[in-house]
Motif scaffolding. Structure first.
Motif, PDB file in Angstrom:
ATOM      1  N   ALA A 117     -50.635 -52.227-134.404  1.00 27.80           N
ATOM      2  CA  ALA A 117     -51.218 -51.100-135.145  1.00 27.80           C
ATOM      3  C   ALA A 117     -52.583 -50.701-134.608  1.00 27.80           C
ATOM      4  O   ALA A 117     -52.956 -49.531-134.645  1.00 27.80           O
ATOM      5  CB  ALA A 117     -51.318 -51.449-136.631  1.00 27.80           C
ATOM      6  N   PHE A 118     -53.356 -51.668-134.102  1.00 23.88           N
ATOM      7  CA  PHE A 118     -54.706 -51.393-133.621  1.00 23.88           C
ATOM      8  C   PHE A 118     -54.824 -51.347-132.110  1.00 23.88           C
ATOM      9  O   PHE A 118     -55.932 -51.263-131.578  1.00 23.88           O
ATOM     10  CB  PHE A 118     -55.683 -52.436-134.187  1.00 23.88           C
ATOM     11  CG  PHE A 118     -55.949 -52.278-135.653  1.00 23.88           C
ATOM     12  CD1 PHE A 118     -56.804 -51.301-136.124  1.00 23.88           C
ATOM     13  CD2 PHE A 118     -55.321 -53.099-136.570  1.00 23.88           C
ATOM     14  CE1 PHE A 118     -57.039 -51.147-137.477  1.00 23.88           C
ATOM     15  CE2 PHE A 118     -55.545 -52.960-137.928  1.00 23.88           C
ATOM     16  CZ  PHE A 118     -56.401 -51.979-138.388  1.00 23.88           C
ATOM     17  N   GLY A 119     -53.717 -51.455-131.394  1.00 24.65           N
ATOM     18  CA  GLY A 119     -53.757 -51.418-129.936  1.00 24.65           C
ATOM     19  C   GLY A 119     -54.443 -52.627-129.340  1.00 24.65           C
ATOM     20  O   GLY A 119     -55.138 -52.523-128.323  1.00 24.65           O
ATOM     21  N   ALA A 137     -58.221 -61.670-130.856  1.00 27.34           N
ATOM     22  CA  ALA A 137     -57.507 -60.741-129.978  1.00 27.34           C
ATOM     23  C   ALA A 137     -58.505 -59.989-129.108  1.00 27.34           C
ATOM     24  O   ALA A 137     -59.717 -60.075-129.309  1.00 27.34           O
ATOM     25  CB  ALA A 137     -56.691 -59.748-130.806  1.00 27.34           C
ATOM     26  N   ASN A 138     -57.979 -59.262-128.151  1.00 24.49           N
ATOM     27  CA  ASN A 138     -58.785 -58.384-127.309  1.00 24.49           C
ATOM     28  C   ASN A 138     -58.461 -56.944-127.654  1.00 24.49           C
ATOM     29  O   ASN A 138     -57.306 -56.602-127.917  1.00 24.49           O
ATOM     30  CB  ASN A 138     -58.492 -58.616-125.830  1.00 24.49           C
ATOM     31  CG  ASN A 138     -59.045 -59.927-125.337  1.00 24.49           C
ATOM     32  OD1 ASN A 138     -59.859 -60.560-125.998  1.00 24.49           O
ATOM     33  ND2 ASN A 138     -58.587 -60.366-124.187  1.00 24.49           N
ATOM     34  N   GLY A 139     -59.478 -56.120-127.625  1.00 23.64           N
ATOM     35  CA  GLY A 139     -59.330 -54.693-127.882  1.00 23.64           C
ATOM     36  C   GLY A 139     -60.644 -54.002-127.576  1.00 23.64           C
ATOM     37  O   GLY A 139     -61.650 -54.661-127.283  1.00 23.64           O
ATOM     38  N   ARG A 140     -60.648 -52.707-127.638  1.00 22.68           N
ATOM     39  CA  ARG A 140     -61.857 -51.937-127.328  1.00 22.68           C
ATOM     40  C   ARG A 140     -63.019 -52.334-128.237  1.00 22.68           C
ATOM     41  O   ARG A 140     -62.879 -52.378-129.456  1.00 22.68           O
ATOM     42  CB  ARG A 140     -61.559 -50.449-127.484  1.00 22.68           C
ATOM     43  CG  ARG A 140     -62.604 -49.582-126.822  1.00 22.68           C
ATOM     44  CD  ARG A 140     -62.251 -48.131-126.950  1.00 22.68           C
ATOM     45  NE  ARG A 140     -63.300 -47.554-127.770  1.00 22.68           N
ATOM     46  CZ  ARG A 140     -63.168 -46.514-128.535  1.00 22.68           C
ATOM     47  NH1 ARG A 140     -62.030 -45.900-128.632  1.00 22.68           N
ATOM     48  NH2 ARG A 140     -64.171 -46.066-129.232  1.00 22.68           N
ATOM     49  N   ALA A 141     -64.161 -52.638-127.658  1.00 16.84           N
ATOM     50  CA  ALA A 141     -65.355 -52.984-128.427  1.00 16.84           C
ATOM     51  C   ALA A 141     -65.920 -51.737-129.096  1.00 16.84           C
ATOM     52  O   ALA A 141     -65.927 -50.663-128.489  1.00 16.84           O
ATOM     53  CB  ALA A 141     -66.403 -53.616-127.520  1.00 16.84           C
ATOM     54  N   PRO A 142     -66.413 -51.849-130.335  1.00 20.88           N
ATOM     55  CA  PRO A 142     -66.921 -50.674-131.045  1.00 20.88           C
ATOM     56  C   PRO A 142     -68.310 -50.221-130.600  1.00 20.88           C
ATOM     57  O   PRO A 142     -68.750 -49.145-130.972  1.00 20.88           O
ATOM     58  CB  PRO A 142     -66.939 -51.131-132.506  1.00 20.88           C
ATOM     59  CG  PRO A 142     -67.126 -52.604-132.424  1.00 20.88           C
ATOM     60  CD  PRO A 142     -66.400 -53.033-131.178  1.00 20.88           C
ATOM     61  N   LYS A 144     -71.572 -50.788-127.307  1.00 18.57           N
ATOM     62  CA  LYS A 144     -72.031 -51.390-126.064  1.00 18.57           C
ATOM     63  C   LYS A 144     -72.657 -52.755-126.366  1.00 18.57           C
ATOM     64  O   LYS A 144     -73.358 -52.925-127.365  1.00 18.57           O
ATOM     65  CB  LYS A 144     -73.085 -50.472-125.430  1.00 18.57           C
ATOM     66  CG  LYS A 144     -73.605 -50.968-124.106  1.00 18.57           C
ATOM     67  CD  LYS A 144     -74.637 -50.008-123.551  1.00 18.57           C
ATOM     68  CE  LYS A 144     -75.246 -50.585-122.289  1.00 18.57           C
ATOM     69  NZ  LYS A 144     -76.339 -49.741-121.796  1.00 18.57           N
ATOM     70  N   GLY A 145     -72.362 -53.730-125.523  1.00 20.82           N
ATOM     71  CA  GLY A 145     -72.927 -55.058-125.693  1.00 20.82           C
ATOM     72  C   GLY A 145     -72.054 -56.008-126.499  1.00 20.82           C
ATOM     73  O   GLY A 145     -72.369 -57.183-126.605  1.00 20.82           O
ATOM     74  N   LEU A 146     -70.964 -55.502-127.057  1.00 29.16           N
ATOM     75  CA  LEU A 146     -70.052 -56.356-127.814  1.00 29.16           C
ATOM     76  C   LEU A 146     -68.837 -56.691-126.966  1.00 29.16           C
ATOM     77  O   LEU A 146     -68.376 -55.883-126.168  1.00 29.16           O
ATOM     78  CB  LEU A 146     -69.603 -55.671-129.110  1.00 29.16           C
ATOM     79  CG  LEU A 146     -70.701 -55.395-130.126  1.00 29.16           C
ATOM     80  CD1 LEU A 146     -70.127 -54.694-131.349  1.00 29.16           C
ATOM     81  CD2 LEU A 146     -71.408 -56.680-130.534  1.00 29.16           C
ATOM     82  N   SER A 147     -68.317 -57.886-127.162  1.00 32.03           N
ATOM     83  CA  SER A 147     -67.157 -58.343-126.410  1.00 32.03           C
ATOM     84  C   SER A 147     -65.878 -57.668-126.896  1.00 32.03           C
ATOM     85  O   SER A 147     -65.765 -57.320-128.079  1.00 32.03           O
ATOM     86  CB  SER A 147     -67.020 -59.861-126.597  1.00 32.03           C
ATOM     87  OG  SER A 147     -65.836 -60.330-126.006  1.00 32.03           O
ATOM     88  N   MET A 161     -55.110 -55.025-150.205  1.00 32.31           N
ATOM     89  CA  MET A 161     -54.989 -55.716-148.922  1.00 32.31           C
ATOM     90  C   MET A 161     -56.305 -55.462-148.198  1.00 32.31           C
ATOM     91  O   MET A 161     -56.748 -54.313-148.077  1.00 32.31           O
ATOM     92  CB  MET A 161     -53.819 -55.168-148.119  1.00 32.31           C
ATOM     93  CG  MET A 161     -53.406 -56.039-146.962  1.00 32.31           C
ATOM     94  SD  MET A 161     -52.609 -57.572-147.451  1.00 32.31           S
ATOM     95  CE  MET A 161     -50.971 -57.014-147.901  1.00 32.31           C
ATOM     96  N   MET A 162     -56.953 -56.524-147.747  1.00 39.43           N
ATOM     97  CA  MET A 162     -58.229 -56.410-147.055  1.00 39.43           C
ATOM     98  C   MET A 162     -58.017 -56.682-145.573  1.00 39.43           C
ATOM     99  O   MET A 162     -57.403 -57.686-145.203  1.00 39.43           O
ATOM    100  CB  MET A 162     -59.231 -57.415-147.616  1.00 39.43           C
ATOM    101  CG  MET A 162     -60.561 -57.447-146.872  1.00 39.43           C
ATOM    102  SD  MET A 162     -61.756 -58.600-147.579  1.00 39.43           S
ATOM    103  CE  MET A 162     -60.947 -60.180-147.298  1.00 39.43           C
ATOM    104  N   GLY A 163     -58.531 -55.803-144.730  1.00 32.45           N
ATOM    105  CA  GLY A 163     -58.528 -56.010-143.285  1.00 32.45           C
ATOM    106  C   GLY A 163     -59.949 -56.296-142.830  1.00 32.45           C
ATOM    107  O   GLY A 163     -60.888 -55.621-143.254  1.00 32.45           O
ATOM    108  N   LEU A 164     -60.111 -57.305-141.982  1.00 31.67           N
ATOM    109  CA  LEU A 164     -61.428 -57.684-141.475  1.00 31.67           C
ATOM    110  C   LEU A 164     -61.434 -57.650-139.957  1.00 31.67           C
ATOM    111  O   LEU A 164     -60.422 -57.975-139.326  1.00 31.67           O
ATOM    112  CB  LEU A 164     -61.771 -59.116-141.917  1.00 31.67           C
ATOM    113  CG  LEU A 164     -61.884 -59.381-143.405  1.00 31.67           C
ATOM    114  CD1 LEU A 164     -61.983 -60.884-143.662  1.00 31.67           C
ATOM    115  CD2 LEU A 164     -63.089 -58.660-143.982  1.00 31.67           C
ATOM    116  N   ALA A 165     -62.564 -57.286-139.384  1.00 31.99           N
ATOM    117  CA  ALA A 165     -62.767 -57.366-137.939  1.00 31.99           C
ATOM    118  C   ALA A 165     -64.193 -57.851-137.705  1.00 31.99           C
ATOM    119  O   ALA A 165     -65.139 -57.312-138.288  1.00 31.99           O
ATOM    120  CB  ALA A 165     -62.559 -56.010-137.278  1.00 31.99           C
ATOM    121  N   LEU A 166     -64.353 -58.879-136.886  1.00 33.00           N
ATOM    122  CA  LEU A 166     -65.669 -59.431-136.560  1.00 33.00           C
ATOM    123  C   LEU A 166     -65.872 -59.359-135.057  1.00 33.00           C
ATOM    124  O   LEU A 166     -65.125 -59.960-134.287  1.00 33.00           O
ATOM    125  CB  LEU A 166     -65.783 -60.883-137.036  1.00 33.00           C
ATOM    126  CG  LEU A 166     -67.073 -61.619-136.666  1.00 33.00           C
ATOM    127  CD1 LEU A 166     -68.306 -60.926-137.251  1.00 33.00           C
ATOM    128  CD2 LEU A 166     -67.012 -63.071-137.132  1.00 33.00           C
TER     129      LEU A 166
END
Length: 194
Positions: A117-119, A137-142, A144-147, A161-166
């Motif tokens: 769903a998030f590519g 997982a790996n995906g586009r960083a939101p 500059k400077g983030l992995s 339903m809660m979705g989290l991204a760190l």
């Protein structure tokens, strides 16, 4: 039927995050990540009512909620000092944490469903329970400077339903084992309320 409900939940979480990006939520904060300066008009909160009062979101230790990012279904969090609360963020890892909410379905999306769903790609370290899922997982960083490597989590919290991204910098504590502990802390505190 469960597959359709699950895909609907993943799609709803994806749309919540996409809507947040399109509305520019947290944009000023993300631009200020490089300097460590608090964004203009930043107000740091330790908790916020979400989903029209269905959930009380409590920021993990050392993190604060950026009040300017808040919507009923979205919140952006970071180290408290990045949001102007200098004494509250002691020893928290550098990073940004987002939480989004949608109506809960019967099943929690699997790591592969969320990744699709998030590519995202290269899904590793999945931990699945009856109430939550966390993985890296790996995906586009939101910003500059983030992995590109980051942590994701999904949890059922009452009717939501809660979705989290760190996300954190390459080699930083937020993308290591400490990142999962932060998601687990949030999920546990919210699950106790829900």
């Amino acid at each position: 039927m469960n597959t359709w409900i699950c895909k609907t939940t993943v799609a709803a979480l994806a749309l919540s995050l996409l809507a947040a990006c399109e509305e520019g939520q947290g944009g000023a904060f993300l631009q200020g990540l490089d300097t460590g300066a608090a964004p203009p008009k930043a107000i740091a909160l330790s908790q916020a009512n979400m989903a029209f009062g269905a959930v009380t979101l409590v920021a993990p230790k050392g993190f604060c909620i950026d009040k300017t990012s808040l919507r009923q279904n979205f919140a952006l969090m970071s180290r408290c000092e990045a949001l102007g609360a200098l004494s509250a963020g002691a020893n928290a890892p550098v990073g940004i944490l987002t939480a989004s909410f949608s109506a809960a379905s019967a099943t929690i999306p699997s790591p592969s469903e969320t990744a699709a769903a998030f590519g995202l790609n290269t899904v590793t370290d999945p931990v699945v329970s009856d109430r939550s899922v966390t993985f890296r997982a790996n995906g586009r960083a939101p910003a500059k400077g983030l992995s590109e490597t980051h942590w994701r989590g999904t949890a059922r919290v009452g009717s939501q339903m809660m979705g989290l991204a760190l996300h954190g910098p390459s080699g930083g504590r937020a993308i290591g084992a400490e990142g999962r502990a932060i998601l687990d802390q949030m999920i546990s505190s919210l699950a106790a309320d829900g």
